[in-house]
Scaffold this active site. Structure first.
Site, PDB file in Angstrom:
ATOM      1  N   HIS A 178       0.647  -1.237  -0.019  1.00  0.00           N
ATOM      2  CA  HIS A 178      -0.028  -0.061   0.116  1.00  0.00           C
ATOM      3  C   HIS A 178       0.897   1.113  -0.080  1.00  0.00           C
ATOM      4  O   HIS A 178       0.786   2.027   1.145  1.00  0.00           O
ATOM      5  CB  HIS A 178      -1.041   0.050   1.118  1.00  0.00           C
ATOM      6  CG  HIS A 178      -1.812  -1.274   1.133  1.00  0.00           C
ATOM      7  ND1 HIS A 178      -2.181  -1.869   2.254  1.00  0.00           N
ATOM      8  CD2 HIS A 178      -2.129  -2.192   0.167  1.00  0.00           C
ATOM      9  CE1 HIS A 178      -2.797  -2.976   2.138  1.00  0.00           C
ATOM     10  NE2 HIS A 178      -2.844  -3.038   0.728  1.00  0.00           N
ATOM     11  N   TRP A 179       1.305   1.607  -1.236  1.00  0.00           N
ATOM     12  CA  TRP A 179       2.243   2.891  -1.243  1.00  0.00           C
ATOM     13  C   TRP A 179       1.023   4.088  -1.653  1.00  0.00           C
ATOM     14  O   TRP A 179       0.009   3.423  -2.298  1.00  0.00           O
ATOM     15  CB  TRP A 179       3.173   2.842  -2.521  1.00  0.00           C
ATOM     16  CG  TRP A 179       4.142   2.142  -1.988  1.00  0.00           C
ATOM     17  CD1 TRP A 179       4.716   0.924  -2.330  1.00  0.00           C
ATOM     18  CD2 TRP A 179       5.461   2.755  -1.203  1.00  0.00           C
ATOM     19  NE1 TRP A 179       5.631   0.742  -1.785  1.00  0.00           N
ATOM     20  CE2 TRP A 179       6.507   1.588  -1.085  1.00  0.00           C
ATOM     21  CE3 TRP A 179       5.763   3.825  -0.631  1.00  0.00           C
ATOM     22  CZ2 TRP A 179       7.543   1.599  -0.261  1.00  0.00           C
ATOM     23  CZ3 TRP A 179       6.891   3.969   0.134  1.00  0.00           C
ATOM     24  CH2 TRP A 179       7.776   2.931   0.297  1.00  0.00           C
TER      25      TRP A 179
END
Lengths: 229, 592
Positions: free
Chosen positions: B519-520
């Site tokens: 989850h960037w």
């Protein structure tokens, strides 16, 4: 993925056997999930490793997962055969990795930064390991006793035994990872013979349906594992 | 110069994962002629997720069958502006996707909204704790859209995805045992919550015992048969344990393939072209208007595709890459603090608590479903008083039995050797006798954490790789340690033989070796001020009004929850603005 020693007809049969397994196994109790390695196997001939490398590799993996009553050893599970088969996949040629130069030494948090793909890494490291043990103890690795082998592996793990070009801890990490893969992956890949490593931990493999088991809290799961073969 | 120049289309979509598929559906509904370009191959539930072949840990996880081909393109990383970045050579900490469906084909199905205060993080913290509370160098800001504005879209996304869950409050009335901290919803979840496996049950019981508010987490893994508003069908999840990293063979995990593509196939004004890698968005002489895109097709030919409207819907950070190589928006400079593209990159903090029990516990960890589990939100967002604590942000915590597979790593107690008879025994004794939960929290944004173009390394087309300059900061480590410490009470209440906690220590650096989360966020932030955001509140480029961007790249700050639910809702929000405002009168929708 190439399946070793199994005809399309046989594979088709096994697939049907596996999909039917949950119902059948409930009645029969055990013995349904069938691995690809059924039947008396002929002695495996390595396709990538030469004789010296093969002897060294076998000795190494057998110390990483040694034989005892808890479950199969690495050799009993066919880990060495798995690693040899992997050497002919794109993975071993570094085709799954970003291998563009320059390769810059950096802190361990940045992960793999060594220029060799697994095929070359094994070749270099196995030769380097035997040279190192010859120099240090007068014998190749496979000729050492178990305690000596364990001590040498400990040095690889800590990165203190120079084995030539490959950083020792990098080789150790690669070997341990592939050993665990060969031990626990689906038998279609050549290791985990008879799914014995799965049986040891009660992992059902590719059974893939636990709707009725989700809420059976704490109960031992009774069905044997199934392979995708 | 392009080898081929094609006929103009009305809309071109770059990247066909969740947000690209949503945009395609919305804009074809509006009557537009839509073309989606996907760099990866064509994929579908069958044959890419066919049973039993798909249940193969080695092929799918260890050998990254559905993930990005790292030999063709990667990213580089450094911890500080003064460092030299090196490539992310093997997939480790995060698993980028490629191919039709993107990461939406191999995600888990954890489906969250967002906490209202996270949409206005700066305003909220300044109001409650004063301006001085926000540490020097932390560049948190507001999204520019409110929870109330997004609520109808969250609701619709849950109906499209077939989300299973239990509400707490619907239209202001307490209706069920859902998340006590969640704001009122306009409707229930699409489906009732999934069954609760044993480990999550133990977590739920222990969390309640110590006074927290556990609830069954929302999951886009169907708890029963379901038909969504597009007429697409799902079957009930059978807890096969192969979710994250795999295509669901059972049509149970929401994916663009299961939940949107069957409807898109019915319309004639949509075309999907896989194996088309977009190199750049083309601009006209003024630099203020996009004329289309240039891509490389499967034959290696360079193709110019003119279009009236360009939607960048690539995965997270890739939107920033596309904007940087195309000259859309001004690149961010961490020294001057000026420029915006690449600014405010965020990841997520993570700690794990493992509990070990006697060999007859039979937690059967092979039973699992990707989004399923029990969560607590007591220490998420600003659900607890940060005043005396001195940090910004929080963490949800969850016990998420997603299916523990043996190569990935069997939890073993502290002090267990990595190999040998000791390891083997520990693996045998513990595989079926552990419970673990994650403290999976927010990561704030900072002036010196950003992305730009790498000076050294290039991709298969000779384009510069995206370079991350990123490291953990004391604020985030302090937050994660505080919440993890609080959550230890839950672990102890389960009364295990031993507990193992993995949590970051102060001074720890970003470590790319072991999986953390994919989850960037950030890089093309949305916002209200063109000096600190790339996109306006409708996800329209401030600089080039016929370019929009969707996906978690638009988040101006990191959030505690997994991002898919918010990314999808924001896409519907943007699509509504395009349909109702932009198409009638193409122009900047917000005055800069």
């Amino acid at each position: 993925m190439k399946v070793i020693g199994i005809s399309p007809h046989r594979r088709n049969f096994l697939r049907k056997a596996v999909s039917a397994a949950p119902a059948v196994a409930l009645l029969a109790g055990a013995g349904v999930g069938v691995a690809a390695s059924v039947g008396p196997a002929e002695a495996y001939r390595p396709s990538y490793f030469n004789e010296s490398e093969w002897t060294t590799l076998k000795a190494l993996v057998e110390r990483l997962i040694p034989p005892n009553a808890d479950g199969p050893s690495a050799l009993e599970a066919g880990v060495h055969e798995f690693i040899d088969l992997q050497m002919n996949t794109p993975y071993a040629y570094g085709k799954l990795w970003f291998m563009q130069a320059p390769f810059v030494p950096s802190s361990p948090e940045f992960g793999y930064q060594f220029h060799m793909a697994p095929r070359d890494l094994y070749r270099s490291a196995l030769a380097g390991l035997n040279q190192a043990t010859q120099h240090k103890l007068g014998k190749v690795f496979s000729a050492l006793d178990a305690a000596q082998q364990d001590a040498i592996i400990g040095e690889l793990e800590k990165g203190t035994l120079a084995i030539g070009e490959v950083p020792p801890a990098t080789f150790f990490g690669q070997l341990l990872q592939n050993t665990r893969e060969g031990y626990f992956s689906d038998p279609v890949h050549g290791g985990n013979k008879d799914m014995a490593a799965w049986k040891m931990i009660n992992f059902p493999g590719a059974r893939g349906d636990y709707m009725d088991w989700v809420e059976q809290y704490g109960k031992h799961y009774p069905l044997p594992p199934a392979s995708i073969a | 110069m392009a080898d081929i120049t094609l006929k103009k289309v009305e809309v071109v979509i770059v990247g066909f994962g969740w947000t690209g598929a949503i945009m395609a559906k919305e804009l074809t509904e509006a009557g537009m002629e839509v073309l989606a370009l996907e760099r990866g191959e064509y994929r579908d539930t069958y044959p890419d997720g066919a049973y039993p072949k798909t249940l193969d840990e080695l092929t799918y996880i260890q050998r990254s069958k559905l993930f990005q081909d790292m030999s063709k393109s990667s990213f580089t990383f450094r911890h500080a502006v003064s460092g030299v970045a090196v490539p992310y050579r093997q997939i480790g900490a995060f698993k980028p996707g490629t191919g039709v469906g993107g990461a939406g084909l191999h995600w888990s199905g954890q489906h969250w909204r967002v906490l209202p205060e996270e949409l206005q993080l700066k305003t909220h913290y300044e109001k409650r704790y004063g301006k001085k509370f926000i540490p020097e160098g932390m560049t948190i800001q507001d999204f520019g859209v409110s929870y109330e504005e997004l609520e109808p879209h969250f609701d619709f996304v849950e109906k499209v995805f077939g989300t299973s869950g239990v509400a707490y409050k619907v239209k202001g009335e307490v209706v069920g045992a859902g998340n006590f901290f969640e704001p009122s919803r306009s409707d229930h979840y699409a489906l009732p919550p999934q069954k609760v496996p044993y480990t999550a049950h133990l977590f739920q019981k222990a969390a309640a015992e110590v006074g927290l508010h556990p609830f069954v987490a929302p999951s886009s893994n169907a708890s029963g048969p379901y038909t969504n508003p597009y007429g697409c069908q799902m079957g009930p999840c059978n807890f096969c344990g192969y979710c994250s990293g795999f295509a669901c063979y059972n049509y149970s995990k929401a994916s663009p393939q299961v939940n949107i593509m069957p409807a898109l196939r019915q319309v004639s004004n949509f075309e999907l072209r896989p194996n088309c890698n977009v190199l750049r968005i083309n601009l006209d002489g003024s630099g203020k208007k996009a004329t289309g895109v240039t891509y490389v097709n499967a034959d290696g030919k360079t193709v110019e595709q003119p279009a009236d409207l360009v939607i960048a819907s690539t995965f997270a950070y890739n939107n920033a890459h596309l904007f940087l190589v195309s000259g859309v928006g001004k690149p961010y400079d961490p020294v001057s603090g000026e420029g915006v593209v690449g600014r405010n990159i965020a990841y997520q903090t993570m700690s794990t608590v493992q509990m070990f029990f006697d060999p007859d516990k039979n937690t059967n960890p092979f039973i699992g479903s990707g989004g399923n589990g029990v969560a607590v939100d007591d220490y998420n967002g600003d659900n607890f008083d940060h005043g005396p604590l001195g940090f910004v942000g929080g963490s949800p915590a969850w016990c998420n039995p997603a299916g523990v597979k043996p190569i990935a790593g069997i939890p073993v107690p502290n002090g267990t050797p990595a190999w040998g008879a000791g390891w083997k025994k520990a693996v045998k004794d513990n595989y079926a006798n552990t419970v673990s939960f994650d403290v999976h929290g927010a990561n704030m944004v900072y002036r010196d954490c950003y992305v730009d173009l790498d000076p050294t390394y290039t991709d298969q087309f000779g384009q510069k790789l995206l370079r991350f300059t990123f490291d953990w900061k004391d604020n985030d480590i302090k937050m994660s340690r505080y919440v993890t410490d609080k959550m230890l009470a839950v672990a102890k209440a389960m009364d295990p033989k031993s507990i193992h906690v993995s949590v970051k220590n102060f001074g720890d650096h970003l470590d790319l070796r072991n999986y953390q989360t994919t989850h960037w966020a950030g890089g093309t932030a949305m916002g209200t001020d063109p000096r600190t955001s790339v996109l306006n509140r409708y996800l329209q480029s401030w600089d080039v009004h016929n370019v929009f961007a969707v996906g978690s790249s638009v988040f101006p700050v990191g959030i505690g929850y997994n991002p898919t639910g918010l990314a999808a809702a924001l896409t519907y929000w943007s699509a509504k603005a395009i349909r109702e405002q932009y198409l009638k009168d193409p122009r900047p929708l917000v005055a800069a």
